[in-house]
Design a protein around this motif. Structure first.
Motif, PDB file in Angstrom:
ATOM      1  N   ILE A 121       0.838  -1.201   0.000  1.00  0.00           N
ATOM      2  CA  ILE A 121       0.000   0.000   0.000  1.00  0.00           C
ATOM      3  C   ILE A 121       0.872   1.249   0.000  1.00  0.00           C
ATOM      4  O   ILE A 121       0.555   2.243  -0.651  1.00  0.00           O
ATOM      5  CB  ILE A 121      -0.974  -0.031   1.198  1.00  0.00           C
ATOM      6  CG1 ILE A 121      -1.971  -1.171   0.971  1.00  0.00           C
ATOM      7  CG2 ILE A 121      -1.672   1.303   1.389  1.00  0.00           C
ATOM      8  CD1 ILE A 121      -2.816  -1.519   2.162  1.00  0.00           C
ATOM      9  N   LEU A 122       1.978   1.191   0.718  1.00  0.00           N
ATOM     10  CA  LEU A 122       2.977   2.262   0.720  1.00  0.00           C
ATOM     11  C   LEU A 122       4.298   1.694   0.226  1.00  0.00           C
ATOM     12  O   LEU A 122       4.555   0.497   0.356  1.00  0.00           O
ATOM     13  CB  LEU A 122       3.186   2.822   2.136  1.00  0.00           C
ATOM     14  CG  LEU A 122       2.033   3.572   2.792  1.00  0.00           C
ATOM     15  CD1 LEU A 122       2.399   3.935   4.229  1.00  0.00           C
ATOM     16  CD2 LEU A 122       1.666   4.826   2.011  1.00  0.00           C
ATOM     17  N   ALA A 123       5.120   2.561  -0.317  1.00  0.00           N
ATOM     18  CA  ALA A 123       6.485   2.191  -0.702  1.00  0.00           C
ATOM     19  C   ALA A 123       7.428   3.190  -0.055  1.00  0.00           C
ATOM     20  O   ALA A 123       7.063   4.345   0.196  1.00  0.00           O
ATOM     21  CB  ALA A 123       6.646   2.224  -2.219  1.00  0.00           C
ATOM     22  N   ILE A 124       8.634   2.739   0.216  1.00  0.00           N
ATOM     23  CA  ILE A 124       9.658   3.608   0.780  1.00  0.00           C
ATOM     24  C   ILE A 124      10.552   4.079  -0.351  1.00  0.00           C
ATOM     25  O   ILE A 124      10.968   3.292  -1.196  1.00  0.00           O
ATOM     26  CB  ILE A 124      10.507   2.855   1.830  1.00  0.00           C
ATOM     27  CG1 ILE A 124       9.619   2.366   2.975  1.00  0.00           C
ATOM     28  CG2 ILE A 124      11.627   3.738   2.350  1.00  0.00           C
ATOM     29  CD1 ILE A 124      10.325   1.447   3.955  1.00  0.00           C
ATOM     30  N   GLN A 125      10.836   5.374  -0.345  1.00  0.00           N
ATOM     31  CA  GLN A 125      11.753   5.927  -1.345  1.00  0.00           C
ATOM     32  C   GLN A 125      12.606   7.000  -0.685  1.00  0.00           C
ATOM     33  O   GLN A 125      12.230   7.547   0.348  1.00  0.00           O
ATOM     34  CB  GLN A 125      10.986   6.487  -2.542  1.00  0.00           C
ATOM     35  CG  GLN A 125      10.160   7.714  -2.246  1.00  0.00           C
ATOM     36  CD  GLN A 125       9.397   8.202  -3.475  1.00  0.00           C
ATOM     37  OE1 GLN A 125       9.033   7.418  -4.329  1.00  0.00           O
ATOM     38  NE2 GLN A 125       9.154   9.490  -3.534  1.00  0.00           N
ATOM     39  N   PRO A 126      13.768   7.316  -1.273  1.00  0.00           N
ATOM     40  CA  PRO A 126      14.595   8.390  -0.724  1.00  0.00           C
ATOM     41  C   PRO A 126      13.824   9.706  -0.765  1.00  0.00           C
ATOM     42  O   PRO A 126      12.987   9.926  -1.639  1.00  0.00           O
ATOM     43  CB  PRO A 126      15.797   8.434  -1.656  1.00  0.00           C
ATOM     44  CG  PRO A 126      15.780   7.161  -2.411  1.00  0.00           C
ATOM     45  CD  PRO A 126      14.357   6.697  -2.447  1.00  0.00           C
ATOM     46  N   SER A 127      14.121  10.581   0.163  1.00  0.00           N
ATOM     47  CA  SER A 127      13.455  11.875   0.231  1.00  0.00           C
ATOM     48  C   SER A 127      13.644  12.664  -1.050  1.00  0.00           C
ATOM     49  O   SER A 127      14.737  12.699  -1.626  1.00  0.00           O
ATOM     50  CB  SER A 127      14.007  12.681   1.411  1.00  0.00           C
ATOM     51  OG  SER A 127      13.488  13.987   1.389  1.00  0.00           O
ATOM     52  N   ALA A 128      12.584  13.298  -1.504  1.00  0.00           N
ATOM     53  CA  ALA A 128      12.641  14.132  -2.710  1.00  0.00           C
ATOM     54  C   ALA A 128      13.544  15.342  -2.486  1.00  0.00           C
ATOM     55  O   ALA A 128      14.081  15.911  -3.434  1.00  0.00           O
ATOM     56  CB  ALA A 128      11.241  14.581  -3.099  1.00  0.00           C
ATOM     57  N   LYS A 129      13.730  15.734  -1.225  1.00  0.00           N
ATOM     58  CA  LYS A 129      14.569  16.890  -0.902  1.00  0.00           C
ATOM     59  C   LYS A 129      16.021  16.497  -0.681  1.00  0.00           C
ATOM     60  O   LYS A 129      16.842  17.332  -0.335  1.00  0.00           O
ATOM     61  CB  LYS A 129      14.028  17.585   0.349  1.00  0.00           C
ATOM     62  CG  LYS A 129      12.644  18.156   0.163  1.00  0.00           C
ATOM     63  CD  LYS A 129      12.134  18.774   1.436  1.00  0.00           C
ATOM     64  CE  LYS A 129      10.728  19.288   1.231  1.00  0.00           C
ATOM     65  NZ  LYS A 129      10.160  19.830   2.458  1.00  0.00           N
ATOM     66  N   GLY A 130      16.329  15.241  -0.888  1.00  0.00           N
ATOM     67  CA  GLY A 130      17.694  14.756  -0.657  1.00  0.00           C
ATOM     68  C   GLY A 130      17.924  14.475   0.815  1.00  0.00           C
ATOM     69  O   GLY A 130      17.020  14.526   1.619  1.00  0.00           O
ATOM     70  N   GLY A 131      19.115  14.149   1.149  1.00  0.00           N
ATOM     71  CA  GLY A 131      19.448  13.854   2.539  1.00  0.00           C
ATOM     72  C   GLY A 131      19.231  12.391   2.878  1.00  0.00           C
ATOM     73  O   GLY A 131      18.957  11.563   2.011  1.00  0.00           O
ATOM     74  N   ALA A 132      19.330  12.102   4.158  1.00  0.00           N
ATOM     75  CA  ALA A 132      19.256  10.715   4.619  1.00  0.00           C
ATOM     76  C   ALA A 132      17.827  10.260   4.897  1.00  0.00           C
ATOM     77  O   ALA A 132      17.611   9.099   5.228  1.00  0.00           O
ATOM     78  CB  ALA A 132      20.094  10.564   5.887  1.00  0.00           C
ATOM     79  N   TYR A 133      16.883  11.156   4.779  1.00  0.00           N
ATOM     80  CA  TYR A 133      15.512  10.794   5.108  1.00  0.00           C
ATOM     81  C   TYR A 133      14.882   9.917   4.033  1.00  0.00           C
ATOM     82  O   TYR A 133      15.235   9.985   2.875  1.00  0.00           O
ATOM     83  CB  TYR A 133      14.654  12.057   5.284  1.00  0.00           C
ATOM     84  CG  TYR A 133      15.078  12.887   6.454  1.00  0.00           C
ATOM     85  CD1 TYR A 133      14.790  12.486   7.754  1.00  0.00           C
ATOM     86  CD2 TYR A 133      15.777  14.065   6.266  1.00  0.00           C
ATOM     87  CE1 TYR A 133      15.188  13.242   8.839  1.00  0.00           C
ATOM     88  CE2 TYR A 133      16.178  14.838   7.345  1.00  0.00           C
ATOM     89  CZ  TYR A 133      15.876  14.419   8.629  1.00  0.00           C
ATOM     90  OH  TYR A 133      16.276  15.162   9.690  1.00  0.00           O
ATOM     91  N   GLN A 134      13.921   9.117   4.479  1.00  0.00           N
ATOM     92  CA  GLN A 134      13.147   8.326   3.530  1.00  0.00           C
ATOM     93  C   GLN A 134      11.701   8.786   3.601  1.00  0.00           C
ATOM     94  O   GLN A 134      11.267   9.371   4.583  1.00  0.00           O
ATOM     95  CB  GLN A 134      13.262   6.835   3.825  1.00  0.00           C
ATOM     96  CG  GLN A 134      12.757   6.424   5.193  1.00  0.00           C
ATOM     97  CD  GLN A 134      13.012   4.958   5.457  1.00  0.00           C
ATOM     98  OE1 GLN A 134      13.837   4.343   4.820  1.00  0.00           O
ATOM     99  NE2 GLN A 134      12.306   4.394   6.413  1.00  0.00           N
ATOM    100  N   GLU A 135      10.981   8.526   2.540  1.00  0.00           N
ATOM    101  CA  GLU A 135       9.587   8.921   2.473  1.00  0.00           C
ATOM    102  C   GLU A 135       8.711   7.708   2.208  1.00  0.00           C
ATOM    103  O   GLU A 135       9.152   6.732   1.609  1.00  0.00           O
ATOM    104  CB  GLU A 135       9.368   9.933   1.338  1.00  0.00           C
ATOM    105  CG  GLU A 135      10.078  11.233   1.560  1.00  0.00           C
ATOM    106  CD  GLU A 135       9.835  12.214   0.427  1.00  0.00           C
ATOM    107  OE1 GLU A 135       9.958  13.413   0.690  1.00  0.00           O
ATOM    108  OE2 GLU A 135       9.521  11.796  -0.708  1.00  0.00           O
ATOM    109  N   TYR A 136       7.477   7.806   2.665  1.00  0.00           N
ATOM    110  CA  TYR A 136       6.478   6.777   2.416  1.00  0.00           C
ATOM    111  C   TYR A 136       5.499   7.341   1.394  1.00  0.00           C
ATOM    112  O   TYR A 136       4.913   8.396   1.613  1.00  0.00           O
ATOM    113  CB  TYR A 136       5.744   6.420   3.707  1.00  0.00           C
ATOM    114  CG  TYR A 136       6.642   5.785   4.732  1.00  0.00           C
ATOM    115  CD1 TYR A 136       6.825   4.412   4.762  1.00  0.00           C
ATOM    116  CD2 TYR A 136       7.323   6.568   5.654  1.00  0.00           C
ATOM    117  CE1 TYR A 136       7.666   3.825   5.688  1.00  0.00           C
ATOM    118  CE2 TYR A 136       8.163   5.994   6.594  1.00  0.00           C
ATOM    119  CZ  TYR A 136       8.328   4.623   6.604  1.00  0.00           C
ATOM    120  OH  TYR A 136       9.158   4.049   7.528  1.00  0.00           O
ATOM    121  N   VAL A 137       5.364   6.657   0.272  1.00  0.00           N
ATOM    122  CA  VAL A 137       4.459   7.121  -0.780  1.00  0.00           C
ATOM    123  C   VAL A 137       3.446   6.027  -1.113  1.00  0.00           C
ATOM    124  O   VAL A 137       3.759   4.839  -1.041  1.00  0.00           O
ATOM    125  CB  VAL A 137       5.227   7.539  -2.053  1.00  0.00           C
ATOM    126  CG1 VAL A 137       6.105   8.751  -1.785  1.00  0.00           C
ATOM    127  CG2 VAL A 137       6.049   6.399  -2.598  1.00  0.00           C
TER     128      VAL A 137
END
Length: 149
Positions: A66-82
């Motif tokens: 339902i969600l996928a993890i991807q690197p942050s669109a703003k860069g850096g070490a954060y990950q995002e859930y989309v």
């Protein structure tokens, strides 16, 4: 949220769906993802949920596709859930719950949020089951049929 082993064997789509996304936090995470939230800290701040519960629900939503993890669109070490395509297909479910809540859980003069079409600024039409001929169907006009294997 305890996982029921019987869900896989359950032939009811409602039961399987509820087992997967039917707890409060999972649905609210999906709602927030539709509203553009992507980062763990944003979900946590908005929902006020304990970090361990949030981490568990995010993990389950990722495992369920339902969600996928991807690197942050703003860069850096954060990950995002989309939201994945599968997650995007939950939109009518969230809209139906929202619309039911607007009618059943708020007084007529009580303030609440409204879901509007960006292009027109108008509220969405109420979702309802429609038959083959375009007519609105009442519960008594439908039946569940088990599909053969």
């Amino acid at each position: 949220m305890t996982k029921r082993d019987a869900a896989v064997d359950d032939s009811c789509p409602v039961a399987r769906s509820v087992d997967l996304i039917g707890d409060r936090w999972s649905l609210l995470i999906v709602r927030d993802a539709f509203d553009g939230m992507r980062r763990f800290t944003d979900f946590q701040r908005n929902l006020g949920v304990a970090r361990n519960i949030l981490a568990d629900r995010l993990r389950r939503l990722v495992e369920a596709g339902i969600l996928a993890i991807q690197p942050s669109a703003k860069g850096g070490a954060y990950q995002e859930y989309v939201l994945t395509e599968r997650g995007q297909r939950l939109f009518p479910v969230v809209v139906a719950l929202r619309q039911w809540g607007e009618v059943e859980l708020f007084a007529p003069d009580e303030a609440h949020s409204d879901l509007v079409e960006k292009k027109t600024g108008k509220s969405l039409r109420r979702m309802a089951p429609v038959g083959e001929g375009g007519n609105l169907l009442a519960p008594g006009e439908t039946e569940v049929r088990k599909l053969p294997l």
